[in-house]
Design a protein around this motif. Structure first.
Motif, PDB file in Angstrom:
ATOM      1  N   GLN A  97       0.832  -1.203   0.000  1.00 39.63           N
ATOM      2  CA  GLN A  97       0.000   0.000   0.000  1.00 39.63           C
ATOM      3  C   GLN A  97       0.869   1.256   0.000  1.00 39.63           C
ATOM      4  OE1 GLN A  97      -2.451  -0.524   3.482  1.00 39.63           O
ATOM      5  NE2 GLN A  97      -4.155  -1.333   2.288  1.00 39.63           N
ATOM      6  N   PHE A  98       1.893   1.257   0.829  1.00 40.84           N
ATOM      7  CA  PHE A  98       2.805   2.393   0.863  1.00 40.84           C
ATOM      8  C   PHE A  98       3.477   2.590  -0.493  1.00 40.84           C
ATOM      9  CE2 PHE A  98       2.827   1.990   5.529  1.00 40.84           C
ATOM     10  CZ  PHE A  98       2.865   3.321   5.904  1.00 40.84           C
ATOM     11  N   ILE A  99       4.025   1.526  -1.026  1.00 44.30           N
ATOM     12  CA  ILE A  99       4.787   1.607  -2.272  1.00 44.30           C
ATOM     13  C   ILE A  99       3.911   2.089  -3.425  1.00 44.30           C
ATOM     14  CG2 ILE A  99       6.037   0.208  -3.974  1.00 44.30           C
ATOM     15  CD1 ILE A  99       6.984  -1.488  -1.562  1.00 44.30           C
ATOM     16  N   GLU A 100       2.720   1.550  -3.541  1.00 37.27           N
ATOM     17  CA  GLU A 100       1.812   1.966  -4.613  1.00 37.27           C
ATOM     18  C   GLU A 100       1.372   3.417  -4.445  1.00 37.27           C
ATOM     19  OE1 GLU A 100      -1.320  -0.928  -4.754  1.00 37.27           O
ATOM     20  OE2 GLU A 100       0.060  -2.543  -5.315  1.00 37.27           O
ATOM     21  N   ALA A 101       1.143   3.845  -3.211  1.00 34.97           N
ATOM     22  CA  ALA A 101       0.743   5.234  -2.967  1.00 34.97           C
ATOM     23  C   ALA A 101       1.858   6.197  -3.360  1.00 34.97           C
ATOM     24  CB  ALA A 101       0.378   5.423  -1.498  1.00 34.97           C
ATOM     25  N   TYR A 102       3.099   5.767  -3.209  1.00 34.99           N
ATOM     26  CA  TYR A 102       4.246   6.620  -3.538  1.00 34.99           C
ATOM     27  C   TYR A 102       4.650   6.527  -5.004  1.00 34.99           C
ATOM     28  CZ  TYR A 102       4.759   6.710   1.577  1.00 34.99           C
ATOM     29  OH  TYR A 102       4.554   6.842   2.918  1.00 34.99           O
ATOM     30  N   GLY A 103       4.026   5.622  -5.749  1.00 29.98           N
ATOM     31  CA  GLY A 103       4.303   5.512  -7.174  1.00 29.98           C
ATOM     32  C   GLY A 103       5.534   4.686  -7.520  1.00 29.98           C
ATOM     33  N   TYR A 104       5.898   3.767  -6.651  1.00 29.39           N
ATOM     34  CA  TYR A 104       7.031   2.875  -6.911  1.00 29.39           C
ATOM     35  C   TYR A 104       6.525   1.471  -7.206  1.00 29.39           C
ATOM     36  CZ  TYR A 104      10.347   6.334  -5.155  1.00 29.39           C
ATOM     37  OH  TYR A 104      11.104   7.465  -4.982  1.00 29.39           O
ATOM     38  N   GLN A 105       7.423   0.638  -7.669  1.00 32.37           N
ATOM     39  CA  GLN A 105       7.132  -0.774  -7.916  1.00 32.37           C
ATOM     40  C   GLN A 105       7.678  -1.603  -6.753  1.00 32.37           C
ATOM     41  OE1 GLN A 105       5.387  -1.884 -10.607  1.00 32.37           O
ATOM     42  NE2 GLN A 105       5.158   0.271 -11.151  1.00 32.37           N
ATOM     43  N   TYR A 106       7.027  -2.722  -6.458  1.00 37.70           N
ATOM     44  CA  TYR A 106       7.481  -3.584  -5.365  1.00 37.70           C
ATOM     45  C   TYR A 106       8.888  -4.116  -5.643  1.00 37.70           C
ATOM     46  CZ  TYR A 106       7.307  -6.856  -1.518  1.00 37.70           C
ATOM     47  OH  TYR A 106       7.575  -7.535  -0.345  1.00 37.70           O
ATOM     48  N   GLU A 107       9.224  -4.296  -6.910  1.00 34.81           N
ATOM     49  CA  GLU A 107      10.557  -4.785  -7.270  1.00 34.81           C
ATOM     50  C   GLU A 107      11.637  -3.784  -6.835  1.00 34.81           C
ATOM     51  OE1 GLU A 107       7.966  -4.670  -9.596  1.00 34.81           O
ATOM     52  OE2 GLU A 107       7.513  -6.780  -9.272  1.00 34.81           O
ATOM     53  N   ASP A 108      11.330  -2.484  -6.955  1.00 32.18           N
ATOM     54  CA  ASP A 108      12.268  -1.459  -6.490  1.00 32.18           C
ATOM     55  C   ASP A 108      12.512  -1.597  -4.993  1.00 32.18           C
ATOM     56  OD1 ASP A 108      12.290  -0.387  -9.083  1.00 32.18           O
ATOM     57  OD2 ASP A 108      10.657   1.010  -8.610  1.00 32.18           O
ATOM     58  N   PHE A 109      11.443  -1.827  -4.252  1.00 32.86           N
ATOM     59  CA  PHE A 109      11.544  -2.000  -2.805  1.00 32.86           C
ATOM     60  C   PHE A 109      12.401  -3.218  -2.472  1.00 32.86           C
ATOM     61  CE2 PHE A 109       9.950  -3.954   1.104  1.00 32.86           C
ATOM     62  CZ  PHE A 109      10.143  -2.916   2.013  1.00 32.86           C
ATOM     63  N   GLU A 110      12.180  -4.326  -3.177  1.00 38.02           N
ATOM     64  CA  GLU A 110      12.957  -5.543  -2.928  1.00 38.02           C
ATOM     65  C   GLU A 110      14.439  -5.328  -3.226  1.00 38.02           C
ATOM     66  OE1 GLU A 110      10.754  -8.334  -5.361  1.00 38.02           O
ATOM     67  OE2 GLU A 110       9.883  -9.237  -3.553  1.00 38.02           O
ATOM     68  N   LYS A 111      14.734  -4.582  -4.289  1.00 37.88           N
ATOM     69  CA  LYS A 111      16.128  -4.289  -4.618  1.00 37.88           C
ATOM     70  C   LYS A 111      16.783  -3.442  -3.519  1.00 37.88           C
ATOM     71  CE  LYS A 111      15.568  -4.608  -9.620  1.00 37.88           C
ATOM     72  NZ  LYS A 111      15.505  -3.846 -10.879  1.00 37.88           N
ATOM     73  N   MET A 112      16.052  -2.478  -3.004  1.00 35.67           N
ATOM     74  CA  MET A 112      16.581  -1.657  -1.911  1.00 35.67           C
ATOM     75  C   MET A 112      16.787  -2.498  -0.668  1.00 35.67           C
ATOM     76  SD  MET A 112      14.453   1.847  -2.180  1.00 35.67           S
ATOM     77  CE  MET A 112      14.480   2.843  -3.662  1.00 35.67           C
ATOM     78  N   LEU A 113      15.873  -3.395  -0.409  1.00 33.36           N
ATOM     79  CA  LEU A 113      15.961  -4.257   0.767  1.00 33.36           C
ATOM     80  C   LEU A 113      17.156  -5.194   0.681  1.00 33.36           C
ATOM     81  CD1 LEU A 113      14.344  -4.720   3.350  1.00 33.36           C
ATOM     82  CD2 LEU A 113      13.040  -6.454   2.142  1.00 33.36           C
ATOM     83  N   SER A 114      17.431  -5.697  -0.520  1.00 30.57           N
ATOM     84  CA  SER A 114      18.554  -6.619  -0.698  1.00 30.57           C
ATOM     85  C   SER A 114      19.899  -5.908  -0.807  1.00 30.57           C
ATOM     86  CB  SER A 114      18.344  -7.485  -1.934  1.00 30.57           C
ATOM     87  OG  SER A 114      18.470  -6.682  -3.103  1.00 30.57           O
ATOM     88  N   GLY A 115      19.852  -4.593  -1.012  1.00 30.66           N
ATOM     89  CA  GLY A 115      21.093  -3.834  -1.129  1.00 30.66           C
ATOM     90  C   GLY A 115      21.552  -3.609  -2.555  1.00 30.66           C
ATOM     91  N   ALA A 116      20.789  -4.101  -3.537  1.00 27.63           N
ATOM     92  CA  ALA A 116      21.153  -3.904  -4.946  1.00 27.63           C
ATOM     93  C   ALA A 116      21.051  -2.429  -5.335  1.00 27.63           C
ATOM     94  CB  ALA A 116      20.263  -4.756  -5.846  1.00 27.63           C
ATOM     95  N   ILE A 117      20.128  -1.715  -4.705  1.00 26.68           N
ATOM     96  CA  ILE A 117      20.006  -0.258  -4.873  1.00 26.68           C
ATOM     97  C   ILE A 117      20.282   0.352  -3.512  1.00 26.68           C
ATOM     98  CG2 ILE A 117      18.462   1.656  -5.401  1.00 26.68           C
ATOM     99  CD1 ILE A 117      16.865  -0.183  -7.180  1.00 26.68           C
ATOM    100  N   THR A 118      21.233   1.268  -3.461  1.00 23.96           N
ATOM    101  CA  THR A 118      21.565   1.898  -2.178  1.00 23.96           C
ATOM    102  C   THR A 118      20.776   3.169  -2.000  1.00 23.96           C
ATOM    103  OG1 THR A 118      23.432   3.029  -3.189  1.00 23.96           O
ATOM    104  CG2 THR A 118      23.883   0.934  -2.098  1.00 23.96           C
ATOM    105  N   LEU A 119      20.506   3.488  -0.748  1.00 22.44           N
ATOM    106  CA  LEU A 119      19.727   4.690  -0.422  1.00 22.44           C
ATOM    107  C   LEU A 119      20.605   5.914  -0.421  1.00 22.44           C
ATOM    108  CD1 LEU A 119      17.570   3.291   2.487  1.00 22.44           C
ATOM    109  CD2 LEU A 119      17.024   3.349   0.092  1.00 22.44           C
TER     110      LEU A 119
END
Length: 87
Positions: free
Chosen positions: A65-87
């Protein structure tokens, strides 16, 4: 004189997870206030605040719900969680 035992509530304890930190980053990257995010999600600002600050348990449905409200894809979130995309 009797002393009242303090009530222990979930919101009294903070457990800021990596998921919560990422959700806060995503909200801030869209330049949204907590109130604006709550309006998008049709929830209260306290709910958004508690989710981001570790006072509320996060499940996959709520995270989506958060991710969709912000206009991101769940895959982006998973990449950030795994460290493939750094904050």
């Amino acid at each position: 004189m009797k002393f009242q035992k303090e009530k222990v509530r979930r919101c009294d304890k903070k457990n800021v997870t990596k998921e919560a930190s990422i959700l806060k980053f995503l909200r801030e990257s869209r330049h949204l206030s907590v109130r604006q995010a709550a309006h998008l999600m049709k929830t209260s600002p306290a709910s958004v605040n508690h989710s981001e600050n570790g006072r509320r348990d996060l499940d996959q449905k709520l995270i989506r719900q958060f991710i969709e409200a912000y206009g991101y894809q769940y895959e982006d979130f998973e990449k950030m969680l795994s460290g493939a995309i750094t904050l």
